[in-house]
Design a protein around this motif. Structure first.
Motif, PDB file in Angstrom:
ATOM      1  N   LEU A  79       0.838  -1.203   0.000  1.00 42.79           N
ATOM      2  CA  LEU A  79       0.000   0.000   0.000  1.00 42.79           C
ATOM      3  C   LEU A  79       0.872   1.251   0.000  1.00 42.79           C
ATOM      4  CD1 LEU A  79      -2.817  -1.017   2.492  1.00 42.79           C
ATOM      5  CD2 LEU A  79      -3.136  -0.325   0.107  1.00 42.79           C
ATOM      6  N   ALA A  80       2.020   1.163   0.640  1.00 43.60           N
ATOM      7  CA  ALA A  80       2.909   2.317   0.712  1.00 43.60           C
ATOM      8  C   ALA A  80       3.624   2.568  -0.612  1.00 43.60           C
ATOM      9  CB  ALA A  80       3.923   2.104   1.829  1.00 43.60           C
ATOM     10  N   ILE A  81       3.928   1.472  -1.329  1.00 47.74           N
ATOM     11  CA  ILE A  81       4.689   1.614  -2.588  1.00 47.74           C
ATOM     12  C   ILE A  81       3.818   2.178  -3.709  1.00 47.74           C
ATOM     13  CG2 ILE A  81       5.813   0.273  -4.408  1.00 47.74           C
ATOM     14  CD1 ILE A  81       6.813  -1.627  -2.247  1.00 47.74           C
ATOM     15  N   PHE A  82       2.535   1.788  -3.718  1.00 45.86           N
ATOM     16  CA  PHE A  82       1.671   2.117  -4.853  1.00 45.86           C
ATOM     17  C   PHE A  82       1.690   3.597  -5.263  1.00 45.86           C
ATOM     18  CE2 PHE A  82      -1.467  -1.423  -6.075  1.00 45.86           C
ATOM     19  CZ  PHE A  82      -0.435  -2.329  -6.077  1.00 45.86           C
ATOM     20  N   PRO A  83       1.555   4.525  -4.328  1.00 55.76           N
ATOM     21  CA  PRO A  83       1.555   5.924  -4.743  1.00 55.76           C
ATOM     22  C   PRO A  83       2.830   6.300  -5.485  1.00 55.76           C
ATOM     23  CG  PRO A  83       0.817   5.731  -2.488  1.00 55.76           C
ATOM     24  CD  PRO A  83       1.299   4.383  -2.902  1.00 55.76           C
ATOM     25  N   MET A  84       3.928   5.689  -5.140  1.00 57.12           N
ATOM     26  CA  MET A  84       5.198   5.989  -5.794  1.00 57.12           C
ATOM     27  C   MET A  84       5.211   5.506  -7.233  1.00 57.12           C
ATOM     28  SD  MET A  84       8.162   5.367  -3.035  1.00 57.12           S
ATOM     29  CE  MET A  84       7.575   4.149  -1.902  1.00 57.12           C
ATOM     30  N   LEU A  85       4.400   4.471  -7.507  1.00 60.89           N
ATOM     31  CA  LEU A  85       4.382   3.914  -8.850  1.00 60.89           C
ATOM     32  C   LEU A  85       3.475   4.717  -9.780  1.00 60.89           C
ATOM     33  CD1 LEU A  85       4.171   0.105  -8.010  1.00 60.89           C
ATOM     34  CD2 LEU A  85       6.165   1.391  -8.793  1.00 60.89           C
ATOM     35  N   SER A  86       2.700   5.621  -9.167  1.00 61.01           N
ATOM     36  CA  SER A  86       1.719   6.343  -9.965  1.00 61.01           C
ATOM     37  C   SER A  86       2.331   7.608 -10.572  1.00 61.01           C
ATOM     38  CB  SER A  86       0.526   6.708  -9.065  1.00 61.01           C
ATOM     39  OG  SER A  86      -0.162   7.788  -9.629  1.00 61.01           O
ATOM     40  N   ASP A  87       2.092   7.818 -11.875  1.00 59.33           N
ATOM     41  CA  ASP A  87       2.581   9.023 -12.530  1.00 59.33           C
ATOM     42  C   ASP A  87       1.610  10.164 -12.312  1.00 59.33           C
ATOM     43  OD1 ASP A  87       4.843   7.876 -13.493  1.00 59.33           O
ATOM     44  OD2 ASP A  87       3.817   7.072 -15.264  1.00 59.33           O
ATOM     45  N   ALA A  88       0.342   9.801 -12.283  1.00 56.00           N
ATOM     46  CA  ALA A  88      -0.697  10.814 -12.200  1.00 56.00           C
ATOM     47  C   ALA A  88      -0.602  11.558 -10.873  1.00 56.00           C
ATOM     48  CB  ALA A  88      -2.070  10.162 -12.317  1.00 56.00           C
ATOM     49  N   GLU A  89      -0.998  12.805 -10.914  1.00 56.42           N
ATOM     50  CA  GLU A  89      -1.104  13.561  -9.662  1.00 56.42           C
ATOM     51  C   GLU A  89      -2.184  12.887  -8.827  1.00 56.42           C
ATOM     52  OE1 GLU A  89       0.108  16.121  -7.033  1.00 56.42           O
ATOM     53  OE2 GLU A  89       0.981  15.982  -9.032  1.00 56.42           O
ATOM     54  N   VAL A  90      -1.836  12.524  -7.605  1.00 56.36           N
ATOM     55  CA  VAL A  90      -2.781  11.737  -6.824  1.00 56.36           C
ATOM     56  C   VAL A  90      -3.966  12.597  -6.397  1.00 56.36           C
ATOM     57  CG1 VAL A  90      -3.088  10.284  -4.807  1.00 56.36           C
ATOM     58  CG2 VAL A  90      -0.896  10.354  -5.986  1.00 56.36           C
ATOM     59  N   THR A  91      -5.085  12.274  -6.978  1.00 56.55           N
ATOM     60  CA  THR A  91      -6.313  12.878  -6.459  1.00 56.55           C
ATOM     61  C   THR A  91      -6.722  12.046  -5.259  1.00 56.55           C
ATOM     62  OG1 THR A  91      -7.522  11.465  -7.954  1.00 56.55           O
ATOM     63  CG2 THR A  91      -7.124  13.718  -8.671  1.00 56.55           C
ATOM     64  N   THR A  92      -7.633  12.545  -4.464  1.00 56.22           N
ATOM     65  CA  THR A  92      -8.026  11.740  -3.297  1.00 56.22           C
ATOM     66  C   THR A  92      -8.549  10.389  -3.769  1.00 56.22           C
ATOM     67  OG1 THR A  92      -9.987  13.107  -3.405  1.00 56.22           O
ATOM     68  CG2 THR A  92      -8.539  13.398  -1.485  1.00 56.22           C
ATOM     69  N   SER A  93      -7.956   9.368  -3.241  1.00 58.41           N
ATOM     70  CA  SER A  93      -8.333   8.033  -3.692  1.00 58.41           C
ATOM     71  C   SER A  93      -9.711   7.674  -3.146  1.00 58.41           C
ATOM     72  CB  SER A  93      -7.309   7.013  -3.208  1.00 58.41           C
ATOM     73  OG  SER A  93      -7.532   6.765  -1.852  1.00 58.41           O
TER      74      SER A  93
END
Lengths: 617, 180
Positions: free
Chosen positions: A165-179
Motif C-alpha cells: 500500500l505504501a509503494i503504490f503511490p510511488m508507482l503512480s505518474d498521475a497527480e494523486v487525487t483523493t483516492s
C-alpha cells in the motif's frame, strides 16, 4: 436501503447459502465454492435477486476477512511465530519476490508500462487467506506440513500488504487525487508525520492490548454477563478496524496485530469462541458477494482471454510455489497440494485494485477484466484441489513414507482439560503437572484466573459449558476431561455436551455429595469422585491412630470402609427411586459394615453388647 | 482343557523387559486368566473372598514374579498370608486347593551359574524356593518345578526371543495336559 429491503436482502442471501452450501459440501466442493456459486446464482447476471449493491455488500463483508485475521492473530503465540520464522521469511518472502518478478515481466511483455506491471505483479502475488485457511481447516490439514507452509506464506503476504500500500503511490505518474479508498484522516499530513502517526497507533494497540485489555475484560467478566462479553469482543475488533482505517492502514492487518497481542491473554479462548460465529457468517457473506459481483458478461464475452490469464496466473504461481517447496524439502504429495492451494489471487487484490484505480495505475477496462480473473481464480481453487485429491494425492500419499519432520512445528496439544480450577481442580492440576502431564485449564472466575496466572498457571477464562470454547481450547485432542465445576447444573451441562459430541473422551467428574454422584452416574460417567470422601476417611483413620489403633490396622480399616462404601454406592444407585427400600438397605449395609469393622479390629467380643447386632441375630 | 490362573506379581512391571516379554508370548486362550496383583491391589488391600473364588475356578495356579532377596515381592507374601486361610486352604476342612498345580515363573537377574553350589549365591534357585514348595505341599497342591528365566541382565534381543518361545511352548503344553 429501507428496512424491508434489508430483510428481503438478508432473506435472499441466507436462503441461497443454506440451500447451496450443504449441497456443495455434500459434493466435496467445500463451503467456499458453495458460497461463490450461491453468489453467482443470486447475482445480477443469473437470477438478479441482488443487483449492483453486491459491491457495497462486498465492502461490508470484507469485515469477515478482518475478523478472520483477528482470529488468526489470536492463535499465533509469539513463540509459534518465532518457530515459523524460517518458513515465514524464506518461503513467504521468496514467494512474493519471485511471483511478482515473473508476473510483472509478463505484464511488461504485454505492453504495460513498467510501473503498472510491478503493481500488477505485487497484487497477483498475494493469495486468498480466506479461501485457503477455510479449505485447510475443513480438510483438517492445518497441522500438516503443507498446512504450516501455506500458513507461513499467507501470513507473510498479509503482512506484506502494508508496504505494498505504501509503494503504490510511488508507482503512480498521475497527480494523486483523493483516492476512493483512503478516506484517511491524516492525508493532509506530510510523509514523515503519517509514518509517525501510524507507528504510534500500532504501538498504542500493543500497549493497550498488553496492559489495559486484561483488566477491562476482567471487569466485564465479573459481571457474569455473557452478552456483554461478546459485545466487548466485537467492539474490540471494530474499534481496531476503525482506528486503523482512520490512519490509512489495512483494518485486517490492524486486527491481526490486535489478535497477536491478545494471544497470550487468559481471555484468548473466550474471545475466539465469541468471534467465531460472526466470523463464519461474514466470511460466508464475503464469498457470496464476490460471487454476486462477478461480471459474468465480461467473462462470457471474452472467455479465452479470461481463461488464458487465469490459467497463466495459476500456472506461474503454482510453479513458483512448487519450486520453493522443493527447495524447502516439502514431501512431494504435500508440496503439490500446497502449490495448488495457494495458486489463486487473494481477496486483498479487490482492495488493491480499487486503490490503484484511484491512483490511475490501470485503465478501467483492465481492472474489470482483472477483477473477473481474480474471482475466477478463487472459484477454481477448490475445484483444482478436489481434482488433485481425487487423482494424484491418494496415489502419492501411499507411496511416500510419512516424515515426522512436522512434529516440531506442531502446536502442543494437551491431553487433559480441567474445567473449574477451584480448590479441587487446583490440587489435581498440581499433581498432574508435577507428573509431567500438560494440562489446559478453564475457569469462569475472573479473580481466580488472574491470581493463578500470577502463580505461573496457564489458566484461560471462559464458561466451559460452551462447546465452542472447549473446542477452541483444543477439545478434539483431549484424552481426559476433568469436570470440576462448583455449580452442579453447570457440571451436568458440561458433561452432557462433551459426552454427546466427543464420546471418545474420558470424563472424570467431581461430585459434591452422594446425590450429585448419583446424577453423574445416571449420565453415564464412570469416574466419579466425591470431593470430601477420601479426606474425611483419611481423617478418620488418623483419629483411630490417635486413639491407639495401630497404623497398619487403621489403614486396613480405611480401605475396608472405602471399598464397602463403593459397593454400597452402586447398590443404592439402583434403589434410589424407592426411598423406603433405599433407607432400609442403607441401614442394613451400615450395620453390616460396623460388624465387619469390629471383626477386623479384633473386637468381636464387643459385638455381643451391640443392641443392633443382637436384634439381627 | 485345564484352566490356568496366572498371578502376576511385579511392583515395577513397566521396567521389566523380561516379564513383559513373557506376558506377550502367552497364547490367546479363554482358559487363561491373567491377574496383575500390583494393579489390582495398589494399596495392599487384598480382597480375600475374590481371590479364593478365582483359585477355586482354576486348576493350574501360576505365580509369575521376579526373585527379590531370594524370595517373592512383598505383595505375594501378603497374598499367601491372607488368601491361604486356615480351614480353607489347609488345616481341618481346608481342602479347597487339593490336587491343584502350583507353578512359579521366575525371573532372576543373576545367571544359572550364579545360582549354584560354588556360584556367587551358593545355592540353586530351587533351594531358595523351599518355603513355597512347603506351602504348596501343606495345601495338598501338586508343586511343579519352576519355570526360570535367568541372567536377565545379560539377555539380548535374540535370547529374549528364545525364552519367549520356550515359555509359550510351556504354557501350551500345560493347556494340552489332560488335567481335570
Amino acid at each position: 436501503m429501507n428496512e424491508l429491503g434489508f430483510f428481503v436482502q438478508a432473506l435472499i442471501y441466507l436462503t441461497s447459502a443454506i440451500i447451496i452450501v450443504p449441497i456443495a459440501n455434500r459434493l466435496g466442493l467445500g463451503s467456499v465454492l458453495g458460497y461463490l456459486i450461491a453468489g453467482i446464482v443470486i447475482g445480477p447476471f443469473v437470477f438478479g435477486f441482488v443487483g449492483t449493491e453486491g459491491k457495497d455488500m462486498l465492502h461490508f463483508a470484507e469485515f469477515g476477512v478482518v475478523m478472520m485475521l483477528f482470529a488468526i492473530g489470536l492463535e499465533l503465540e509469539l513463540d509459534l511465530l518465532w518457530r515459523l520464522k524460517f518458513w515465514l521469511l524464506g518461503l513467504g518472502g521468496l514467494q512474493i519476490i519471485l511471483t511478482t518478478a515473473i508476473t510483472a515481466g509478463f505484464a511488461f511483455g504485454f505492453g504495460f508500462h513498467w510501473k503498472p506491471s510491478l503493481a500488477l505483479g505485487l497484487i497477483l502475488s498475494l493469495s486468498s487467506t480466506a479461501i485457503v485457511l477455510q479449505t485447510l481447516k475443513e480438510k483438517g490439514l492445518m497441522k500438516s506440513v503443507s498446512g504450516q507452509a501455506a500458513f507461513s506464506v499467507l501470513l507473510f503476504q498479509d503482512m506484506a500488504v502494508i508496504p505494498i500500500l505504501a509503494i503504490f503511490p510511488m508507482l503512480s505518474d498521475a497527480e494523486v487525487t483523493t483516492s476512493s479508498q483512503g478516506h484517511s484522516l491524516i492525508e493532509h499530513l506530510p510523509g514523515y508525520a503519517k509514518t509517525l502517526v501510524v507507528l504510534s497507533v500500532v504501538v498504542g494497540i500493543i500497549l493497550v492490548g498488553r496492559y489495559l485489555l486484561s483488566p477491562f475484560f476482567r471487569l466485564l467478566a465479573k459481571s457474569g454477563n455473557r452478552e456483554i462479553f461478546t459485545g466487548a469482543s466485537l467492539l474490540l475488533v471494530i474499534a481496531i478496524s476503525v482506528l486503523m482505517g482512520a490512519v490509512g492502514v489495512s483494518a485486517a492487518l490492524g486486527t491481526f496485530l490486535g489478535g497477536v497481542v491478545l494471544a497470550s491473554s487468559e481471555y484468548r479462548h473466550e474471545l475466539e469462541s465469541n468471534i467465531e460465529p460472526f466470523k463464519g457468517l461474514l466470511l460466508g457473506l464475503f464469498f457470496l458477494s464476490v460471487g454476486a459481483s462477478m461480471d459474468i458478461p465480461v467473462v462470457i464475452n471474452s472467455p479465452s482471454k479470461i481463461l488464458g490469464i487465469v490459467f497463466g496466473i495459476i500456472f506461474i504461481k503454482a510453479l513458483v510455489l512448487f519450486l520453493l517447496g522443493l527447495t524447502f524439502r516439502l514431501p512431494l504429495d504435500q508440496n503439490l497440494y500446497f502449490s495448488l492451494a495457494l495458486s489463486q489471487v487473494g481477496e486483498f487484490s479487490f482492495v488493491l485494485f480499487g486503490y490503484s484505480e484511484g491512483l490511475g495505475l490501470f485503465r478501467e477496462e483492465s481492472i474489470i477484466i482483472l477483477v473477473a480473473c481474480v474471482a475466477v481464480s478463487m472459484a477454481i481453487t477448490p475445484v483444482l484441489l478436489l481434482l488433485y485429491e481425487k487423482t494424484f494425492f491418494g496415489l502419492l500419499e501411499s507411496k511416500i513414507p510419512k516424515i515426522h519432520s512436522d512434529q516440531n512445528i506442531h502446536k502442543q496439544e494437551n491431553p487433559v482439560i480441567i474445567c473449574g480450577f477451584g480448590r479441587f481442580g487446583n490440587m489435581l492440576g498440581r499433581f498432574l503437572r508435577s507428573n509431567g502431564i500438560a494440562i489446559t485449564i478453564l475457569d469462569f472466575d475472573a479473580d481466580r484466573v488472574e491470581m493463578l496466572g500470577r502463580f505461573g498457571f496457564k489458566v484461560y477464562f471462559g464458561d466451559p459449558t460452551r462447546l465452542e470454547l472447549l473446542e477452541s481450547a483444543g477439545l478434539e485432542h483431549v484424552k481426559v476431561l476433568v469436570a470440576a465445576l462448583d455449580n452442579p447444573e453447570k457440571q451436568t451441562e458440561l458433561i452432557r455436551n462433551v459426552s454427546q459430541h466427543y464420546p471418545q473422551i474420558k470424563i472424570v467428574a467431581r461430585a459434591g455429595d452422594r446425590e450429585d454422584a448419583y446424577n453423574l452416574k445416571e449420565m453415564g460417567v464412570t469416574y466419579i469422585y466425591r470431593e470430601t470422601r477420601e479426606t474425611a476417611v483419611q481423617m478418620g483413620k488418623d483419629v483411630l491412630k490417635i486413639l491407639g489403633t495401630r497404623a497398619h490396622t487403621a489403614e486396613k480399616a480405611k480401605n475396608l470402609f472405602l471399598k464397602h462404601d463403593d459397593d454400597t454406592f452402586h447398590e443404592l444407585f439402583a434403589l434410589r427411586a424407592d426411598r423406603v427400600q433405599y433407607m432400609s438397605h442403607a441401614k442394613q449395609r451400615n450395620a453390616e459394615l460396623e460388624r465387619l469393622m469390629f471383626v477386623d479390629l479384633g473386637k468381636e467380643e464387643e459385638l455381643g453388647r451391640d443392641p443392633w447386632s443382637e436384634m439381627e441375630r | 482343557m485345564p484352566k490356568i490362573l496366572i498371578l502376576l506379581v511385579h511392583p515395577v512391571l513397566e521396567k521389566s523387559k523380561a516379564n513383559q516379554m513373557l506376558l506377550d508370548s502367552l497364547p490367546l486362550s479363554e482358559n487363561i486368566t491373567l491377574r496383575d496383583l500390583y494393579e489390582e491391589y495398589p494399596n495392599f488391600f487384598i480382597n480375600v473372598k475374590a481371590e479364593q473364588e478365582l483359585l477355586s475356578n482354576h486348576q493350574i495356579i501360576i505365580f509369575q514374579h521376579p526373585l527379590y532377596w531370594y524370595s517373592c515381592p512383598p505383595l505375594m507374601k501378603l497374598w499367601i498370608d491372607m488368601v491361604l486361610e486356615d480351614g480353607w486352604a489347609y488345616g481341618p476342612g481346608g481342602n479347597k486347593l487339593l490336587g491343584k498345580k502350583w507353578i512359579q515363573v521366575i525371573t532372576t537377574g543373576g545367571s544359572k551359574d550364579a545360582y549354584s553350589k560354588g556360584g556367587f549365591h551358593g545355592y540353586s534357585t530351587e533351594e531358595f524356593l523351599l518355603p513355597f514348595r512347603r506351602t504348596a505341599e501343606l495345601c495338598g497342591m501338586d508343586y511343579l518345578n519352576p519355570f526360570l528365566v535367568q541372567g536377565t541382565f545379560q539377555l539380548n534381543e535374540e535370547d529374549l526371543q528364545k525364552e519367549s518361545s520356550r515359555y509359550s511352548l510351556f504354557i501350551n503344553h500345560l493347556l494340552g495336559s489332560n488335567y481335570e
